[in-house]
Design an enzyme around this catalytic site. Structure first.
Site, PDB file in Angstrom:
ATOM      1  N   LYS A  91       3.006  11.634   6.876  1.00  0.00           N
ATOM      2  CA  LYS A  91       2.239  11.417   8.098  1.00  0.00           C
ATOM      3  C   LYS A  91       2.838  12.108   9.316  1.00  0.00           C
ATOM      4  CE  LYS A  91       0.002   7.165   6.518  1.00  0.00           C
ATOM      5  NZ  LYS A  91      -1.289   7.758   6.171  1.00  0.00           N
TER       6      LYS A  91
ATOM      7  N   PHE B 229       0.864  -1.183   0.000  1.00  0.00           N
ATOM      8  CA  PHE B 229       0.000   0.000   0.000  1.00  0.00           C
ATOM      9  C   PHE B 229       0.898   1.229   0.000  1.00  0.00           C
ATOM     10  CE2 PHE B 229      -2.408   3.533   1.636  1.00  0.00           C
ATOM     11  CZ  PHE B 229      -3.574   3.445   0.896  1.00  0.00           C
TER      12      PHE B 229
ATOM     13  N   ASP C 245       9.657   3.131   1.661  1.00  0.00           N
ATOM     14  CA  ASP C 245       8.442   3.895   1.973  1.00  0.00           C
ATOM     15  C   ASP C 245       8.209   3.806   3.472  1.00  0.00           C
ATOM     16  OD1 ASP C 245       5.905   4.858   2.453  1.00  0.00           O
ATOM     17  OD2 ASP C 245       4.958   3.841   0.769  1.00  0.00           O
TER      18      ASP C 245
END
Length: 425
Positions: free
Chosen positions: A274, A146, A232
């Protein structure tokens, strides 16, 4: 819950349902306030937040140092675009590159934008530095990944909800099983490979945690075949897993250091988002050394809001909180404690088969099929009992509280979780 309270919450839910696109399926709770590890709904009920906005709120809700930095900068200068210089961007870029030990940073806004940025850089590097024929570059990715939901990213997703009826899809990706070094080496032997894009822990896939040596082995294989190792760390980075980054391995210090050399799988490109802003503002970034980042020239990539003064001020404040409040060490200690306590419960029940994770990014696997409603119903009951969490992949519940949590608060949360699970035995 009284009818009056039901109608108050339902009013806001109905507004979203009527006027908003139906692209999410939220838990039926309407929040209006957050502070630290807590959130409050429109009726004043307090909950422990065990999702942390998918790890964006590592520093806790509305952390005063972050909010103050945002407010102060917002009253001075909010946006110039990159048509001009501003007095915050250079400070931020220096701070970021020193904090994470890279030569250069390219600032963006959202996680998906940062992933798209890394893909573009990797392809350009392959053409200009590795000698790959233009339009032929391939990037290796993992099954059940994801990385976002842009058109390019869904092109290499396994999530049919994200993919179906959004084609045609973008070519140029090789998909391999996660946590499989043999498959990675085989893929790296193909022609025209630019790099390997990977999550150190697959969060959306149910906190799927690979073997301890998978990141290090991946780094070494990318070296062997002259491919970029692209990490990531949008969800796993910035203290969440008990290291500054998940690729830091077992080191619990607050910056990269000599002690990490044995376990640190240093990426060629690091993708962050984030918690880079503590959940206060959209901020993301791609970091790399000059040999990679310098392939990007003026006009070839950018964003009107990327690196804006508010984002720069907020991100620096958010990262200072991580250091000052020793959130890496707290996540590491509390995460180990959480898994140990949940494992004690698992030994007594058939309701839960497994707890897995690292630091304070964890998940439990419910003893039911992926198409069951059990995990969803457990989350509804957790909500009733004062704790908010969300299922993923049907029978998995992810637990990721803010890293400012204390052991006393975590003990209370563990009791809520276990007592709720017992209701489903």
């Amino acid at each position: 819950m009284s009818m009056n309270k039901e109608s108050k919450a339902q009013h806001f839910i109905d507004l979203e349902d009527k006027h908003g696109a139906h692209n999410y399926h939220p838990l039926p709770v309407v929040l209006e306030k957050g502070e630290g590890v807590y959130v409050w709904d429109v009726d004043g009920k307090r909950y422990y937040d065990f999702l942390s906005a998918y790890s964006a709120v590592n520093q806790g809700h509305c952390h005063p140092a972050i909010v103050n930095a945002m407010n102060e900068q917002a009253q001075t200068l909010t946006l110039t675009s990159r048509a001009f210089h501003n007095d915050k961007l250079g400070q931020y870029e220096k701070y970021m590159t020193e904090y994470f030990k890279f030569d250069k940073v390219l600032p963006m806004n959202t996680g998906a934008e940062a992933v798209e940025t890394a893909i573009k850089i990797a392809r350009k590097w392959a053409y200009e530095k590795k000698g790959v024929e233009e339009h032929a570059a391939k990037i290796i990715v993992c099954e059940n990944n994801f990385h976002g939901r842009t058109t390019t990213i869904i092109s290499f997703s396994n999530d049919e909800d994200a993919r179906k009826n959004f084609g045609p899809y973008t070519p140029g990706f090789i998909k391999i099983p996660y946590n499989d070094t043999a498959a990675l080496e085989k893929a790296l032997q193909e022609e025209n490979v630019a790099g390997f894009l990977v999550e150190p822990i697959q969060g959306e896939a149910g906190v799927f945690t690979p073997n301890d040596d998978f990141m290090r082995a991946s780094r070494e294989l990318c070296n062997k075949y002259n491919a970029l190792f692209i990490a990531d760390e949008i969800q796993t980075g910035i203290a969440r897993t008990g290291g500054l980054l998940a690729v830091c391995g077992d080191c619990s210090c607050d910056a990269h250091c000599e002690r990490q050399e044995a376990t640190y799988a240093r990426p060629d490109m690091l993708i962050l988002g984030k918690a880079l802003s503590g959940g206060a503002y959209p901020v993301s970034a791609v970091l790399a050394d000059n040999e990679v980042m310098n392939v990007i020239k003026p006009g070839q990539h950018g964003s009107t809001f990327g690196g804006n003064p508010v984002a720069a001020a907020v991100a620096m404040a958010a990262l200072e909180v991580v250091k000052d409040e020793k959130l890496i060490q707290n996540a590491r200690a509390l995460g180990s404690y959480f898994r140990a306590e949940i494992n004690k419960y698992i030994a007594t029940t058939d309701t839960v088969t497994l707890v897995r994770g690292k630091g304070l990014l964890n998940a439990i696997v419910i003893n039911d099929t992926e198409d069951s409603k059990t995990a969803w119903n457990i989350c509804l009951r957790l909500r009733d009992n004062g704790l908010l969490a969300k299922p993923t992949h049907g029978n998995i519940i992810r637990f990721a509280p803010p890293l400012v949590m204390t052991k006393e608060q975590l003990d209370e949360c563990i009791a809520i979780i276990i007592n709720t699970l017992k209701e489903f035995e």
